[in-house]
Design a protein around this motif. Structure first.
Motif, PDB file in Angstrom:
ATOM      1  N   PHE A 266       0.830  -1.197   0.000  1.00 29.50           N
ATOM      2  CA  PHE A 266       0.000   0.000   0.000  1.00 29.50           C
ATOM      3  C   PHE A 266       0.868   1.252   0.000  1.00 29.50           C
ATOM      4  O   PHE A 266       0.529   2.259  -0.642  1.00 29.50           O
ATOM      5  CB  PHE A 266      -0.933  -0.003   1.217  1.00 29.50           C
ATOM      6  N   ASP A 267       1.997   1.215   0.688  1.00 27.49           N
ATOM      7  CA  ASP A 267       2.911   2.366   0.684  1.00 27.49           C
ATOM      8  C   ASP A 267       3.454   2.617  -0.716  1.00 27.49           C
ATOM      9  O   ASP A 267       3.672   3.774  -1.110  1.00 27.49           O
ATOM     10  CB  ASP A 267       4.061   2.138   1.665  1.00 27.49           C
ATOM     11  N   GLU A 268       3.680   1.565  -1.471  1.00 23.02           N
ATOM     12  CA  GLU A 268       4.151   1.731  -2.855  1.00 23.02           C
ATOM     13  C   GLU A 268       3.098   2.457  -3.682  1.00 23.02           C
ATOM     14  O   GLU A 268       3.421   3.338  -4.500  1.00 23.02           O
ATOM     15  CB  GLU A 268       4.469   0.365  -3.456  1.00 23.02           C
ATOM     16  N   LEU A 269       1.833   2.109  -3.476  1.00 21.50           N
ATOM     17  CA  LEU A 269       0.739   2.799  -4.167  1.00 21.50           C
ATOM     18  C   LEU A 269       0.688   4.261  -3.747  1.00 21.50           C
ATOM     19  O   LEU A 269       0.570   5.163  -4.590  1.00 21.50           O
ATOM     20  CB  LEU A 269      -0.584   2.109  -3.850  1.00 21.50           C
ATOM     21  N   ARG A 270       0.797   4.520  -2.455  1.00 19.24           N
ATOM     22  CA  ARG A 270       0.751   5.890  -1.939  1.00 19.24           C
ATOM     23  C   ARG A 270       1.884   6.733  -2.535  1.00 19.24           C
ATOM     24  O   ARG A 270       1.681   7.869  -2.966  1.00 19.24           O
ATOM     25  CB  ARG A 270       0.867   5.864  -0.413  1.00 19.24           C
ATOM     26  N   ASP A 271       3.092   6.166  -2.584  1.00 23.65           N
ATOM     27  CA  ASP A 271       4.245   6.900  -3.108  1.00 23.65           C
ATOM     28  C   ASP A 271       4.098   7.185  -4.600  1.00 23.65           C
ATOM     29  O   ASP A 271       4.493   8.260  -5.077  1.00 23.65           O
ATOM     30  CB  ASP A 271       5.528   6.102  -2.853  1.00 23.65           C
ATOM     31  N   SER A 272       3.545   6.241  -5.335  1.00 22.66           N
ATOM     32  CA  SER A 272       3.358   6.435  -6.770  1.00 22.66           C
ATOM     33  C   SER A 272       2.370   7.569  -7.035  1.00 22.66           C
ATOM     34  O   SER A 272       2.605   8.426  -7.907  1.00 22.66           O
ATOM     35  CB  SER A 272       2.855   5.133  -7.407  1.00 22.66           C
ATOM     36  N   ILE A 273       1.266   7.604  -6.275  1.00 21.99           N
ATOM     37  CA  ILE A 273       0.286   8.683  -6.441  1.00 21.99           C
ATOM     38  C   ILE A 273       0.905  10.025  -6.096  1.00 21.99           C
ATOM     39  O   ILE A 273       0.668  11.038  -6.774  1.00 21.99           O
ATOM     40  CB  ILE A 273      -0.956   8.390  -5.575  1.00 21.99           C
ATOM     41  N   ARG A 274       1.748  10.060  -5.062  1.00 23.44           N
ATOM     42  CA  ARG A 274       2.405  11.315  -4.685  1.00 23.44           C
ATOM     43  C   ARG A 274       3.314  11.817  -5.812  1.00 23.44           C
ATOM     44  O   ARG A 274       3.341  13.015  -6.114  1.00 23.44           O
ATOM     45  CB  ARG A 274       3.227  11.111  -3.415  1.00 23.44           C
ATOM     46  N   ARG A 275       4.050  10.905  -6.427  1.00 25.17           N
ATOM     47  CA  ARG A 275       4.947  11.327  -7.510  1.00 25.17           C
ATOM     48  C   ARG A 275       4.164  11.879  -8.697  1.00 25.17           C
ATOM     49  O   ARG A 275       4.586  12.850  -9.340  1.00 25.17           O
ATOM     50  CB  ARG A 275       5.815  10.146  -7.955  1.00 25.17           C
ATOM     51  N   VAL A 276       3.020  11.272  -9.014  1.00 22.22           N
ATOM     52  CA  VAL A 276       2.232  11.720 -10.157  1.00 22.22           C
ATOM     53  C   VAL A 276       1.536  13.048  -9.877  1.00 22.22           C
ATOM     54  O   VAL A 276       1.547  13.967 -10.708  1.00 22.22           O
ATOM     55  CB  VAL A 276       1.207  10.633 -10.548  1.00 22.22           C
ATOM     56  N   LEU A 277       0.949  13.181  -8.667  1.00 21.51           N
ATOM     57  CA  LEU A 277       0.173  14.379  -8.347  1.00 21.51           C
ATOM     58  C   LEU A 277       1.031  15.528  -7.830  1.00 21.51           C
ATOM     59  O   LEU A 277       0.618  16.691  -7.886  1.00 21.51           O
ATOM     60  CB  LEU A 277      -0.890  14.039  -7.294  1.00 21.51           C
ATOM     61  N   GLY A 278       2.182  15.205  -7.282  1.00 24.12           N
ATOM     62  CA  GLY A 278       2.975  16.233  -6.612  1.00 24.12           C
ATOM     63  C   GLY A 278       2.381  16.638  -5.282  1.00 24.12           C
ATOM     64  O   GLY A 278       2.673  17.720  -4.771  1.00 24.12           O
ATOM     65  N   ALA A 279       1.537  15.805  -4.721  1.00 26.97           N
ATOM     66  CA  ALA A 279       0.894  16.068  -3.429  1.00 26.97           C
ATOM     67  C   ALA A 279       0.461  14.738  -2.831  1.00 26.97           C
ATOM     68  O   ALA A 279       0.290  13.736  -3.544  1.00 26.97           O
ATOM     69  CB  ALA A 279      -0.323  16.987  -3.594  1.00 26.97           C
TER      70      ALA A 279
END
Length: 529
Positions: A266-279
């Motif tokens: 789940f942390d991998e998913l969270r980090d990927s979304i952060r990189r794409v959104l910048g937030a």
């Protein structure tokens, strides 16, 4: 079930794979009087969330089999928004993340049913069991041998192994189909290796949700339901298809390699979304027993089998074609494959198929797979990063705003833009029968109600030609009236496609259509007096 299969009987059909396509085929064969065996290596129906719903003509085809009301009712019992009693087209959809307004499109073909794949499999498995299909969970097909007049499979299961023989075998065993590989059928296409997609269910604070079904993320902005392209690179996906359990995801381009044996977290998913959104997206893993999705998809395969048949073995669904899931075309394509093949294979096994009928499975369905691959690649291109793609999307959005273009794209997505070469030049021939409401003398009836049995149907709407077909075997004849079409008679195949039509009182071409698609005629009865 006994583990001793040394005296395994001869079968008509072996189906490898108990996913939606294999189970749908099994149901169609059973309606045609054929009882297949279905083999699947899993111990039972999978809980893995894959496809998230049905879109297109397949929704109407489920209605033609009487399955739609029960499926819709089951969704309601599980907390999904109520579906209408009969299929209704969706007023809006998405194409490459752009809104497709269909409110002004005549004869809108984009029907939808938001049934998650695990539930769909269970519903179809239940239907197959009701029809007497032999479902064998935990039975893995390891090898096949085509003897020319029969096919033998080598099957292993927890209690040992056995070698059932059948007249035909159908591979519904997925995109990596062992059967296709065993046969050596080429699977040309391309693998796009520049992206990684991570998706999963998550709990999202209610205050971030928007009234239109989207999400408002602090520091990133508002995002609508579906695919949200980020110009600088990547995509953010948000959709709540299961009530109370939103699905979120991110696609990254040039994201680097991920070891294939590294479990998704789940942390991998969270980090990927952060990189794409910048937030950061405030979210946490979903509570409850699940099943909950958490998937990583590396690369994208787009491939089409060189042929759909080799000897007595057929390819079905993902075994024959794989493509991007954008726009949800997979089940619409695969389930229609199953319905197309089912009635034809059943007729062949009953000895009532005209010569060459089985060959039309590939000639009819493969061109539609080509169209799906084309539109999925087009959507993939329109979701790519870069200012030039942004400019192209701006032009596309202008075009999609016109009803004519919106209608064209809707028919493309629904699979209704390809007309079968049916051998009849009437405008309706080769197309799925319209959703007619009929008066048969005992109150109104929908055309779907007349097709539950998967039998061919001659519908006389005022032509007065029923006597010309009364001596045909395995043909339902219904006399009715309707104001929904100008046609005076329709010959409808078991899959709902029109094989012949007339606007007058002539039966010209009817006998040729009957001979081309259905059981050969018996001699007409001798009239006395």
């Amino acid at each position: 079930m006994s583990e001793n299969r040394t005296s395994e009987p001869h079968h008509d059909v072996i189906i490898a794979g108990a996913g939606p396509n294999g189970l749908m085929l099994a149901c169609e064969l059973a309606l045609g009087g054929i009882r297949p065996i279905v083999l699947d290596p899993l111990p039972g129906p999978s809980d893995e969330p894959k496809a998230n719903g049905l879109v297109g003509q397949v929704v109407r085809m489920l209605d033609m089999r009487g399955l739609y009301p029960g499926f819709a009712a089951e969704l309601a019992r599980k907390g999904f928004p109520d579906e209408p009693d009969t299929p209704e087209p969706s007023p809006r959809y998405l194409f490459a993340g752009m809104t497709l307004d269909l409110t002004e499109v005549p004869d809108n073909p984009l029907y939808g049913l938001p049934v998650p794949q695990p539930l769909l499999v269970r519903l179809l498995a239940g239907r197959a069991t009701e029809l007497g299909v032999d479902l064998r969970w935990g039975h893995r097909l390891d090898d096949i041998a085509d003897h020319g007049d029969t096919v033998t499979a080598t099957v292993t299961h927890p209690g040992g192994s056995y070698r059932p023989t059948a007249r035909y075998l159908v591979a519904a065993d997925g995109g990596t189909s062992p059967v296709r590989k065993r046969l050596g059928i080429a699977f040309p296409g391309l693998t796009t290796g520049d992206r990684i997609t991570r998706m999963g269910h998550a709990e999202i604070p209610a205050e971030l949700r928007t009234a239109d079904g989207g999400i408002d993320i602090p520091g990133a902005g508002r995002f609508h339901f579906g695919h949200n392209r980020i110009e600088r690179g990547g995509m953010f996906v948000f959709a709540e298809l299961i009530p109370g359990t939103p699905m979120v995801g991110a696609t990254e381009y040039d994201a680097g390699a991920v070891p294939a044996d590294t479990p998704m977290t789940f942390d991998e998913l969270r980090d990927s979304i952060r990189r794409v959104l910048g937030a950061d997206l405030p979210m946490r893993p979903p509570a409850g027993p699940g099943p909950h999705a958490l998937r990583r998809i590396v690369d994208q395969n787009t491939r089409l089998a060189e042929r759909y048949r080799q000897g007595r073995v057929f390819l079905l669904g993902d075994a024959a074609h794989v493509h991007s899931a954008t726009g949800a075309p997979g089940l619409n394509l695969g389930l229609q494959d199953a319905i197309n093949l089912g009635w034809k294979l059943a007729a062949q096994l009953r000895g009532t198929a005209p010569e060459g009928l089985l060959d039309t499975y590939e000639t009819e369905r493969r061109p539609i797979a080509e169209r799906v691959i084309a539109q999925s690649l087009a959507q993939t291109a329109l979701l790519a990063p870069g200012p030039e793609v942004t400019a192209l999307r701006g032009l596309f959005e202008e075009l999609l705003g016109t009803p004519a273009v919106a209608g064209h794209i809707a028919h493309l997505l629904a699979g209704s833009d390809v007309r079968y070469d049916i051998g009849d030049d009437h405008p309706l021939s080769g197309r799925l029968v319209p959703d007619l409401v009929l008066d048969t003398g005992s109150g109104p009836r929908r055309i779907a109600e007349l097709l539950h049995s998967a039998r061919p149907l001659l519908l006389d709407l005022g032509a007065g030609i029923t006597a010309t077909a009364e001596h045909r075997d395995d043909l339902d004849i219904v006399v009715a009236t309707t104001s929904d079409t100008s046609a005076k008679a329709l010959l409808i195949r078991p899959d709902g496609y029109i094989a012949w039509a007339t606007d007058g009182s002539t039966d010209t071409g009817l006998h040729a259509a009957l001979d081309r698609w259905f059981v050969p005629a018996r001699p007409a009865p001798t009239r006395v007096g």
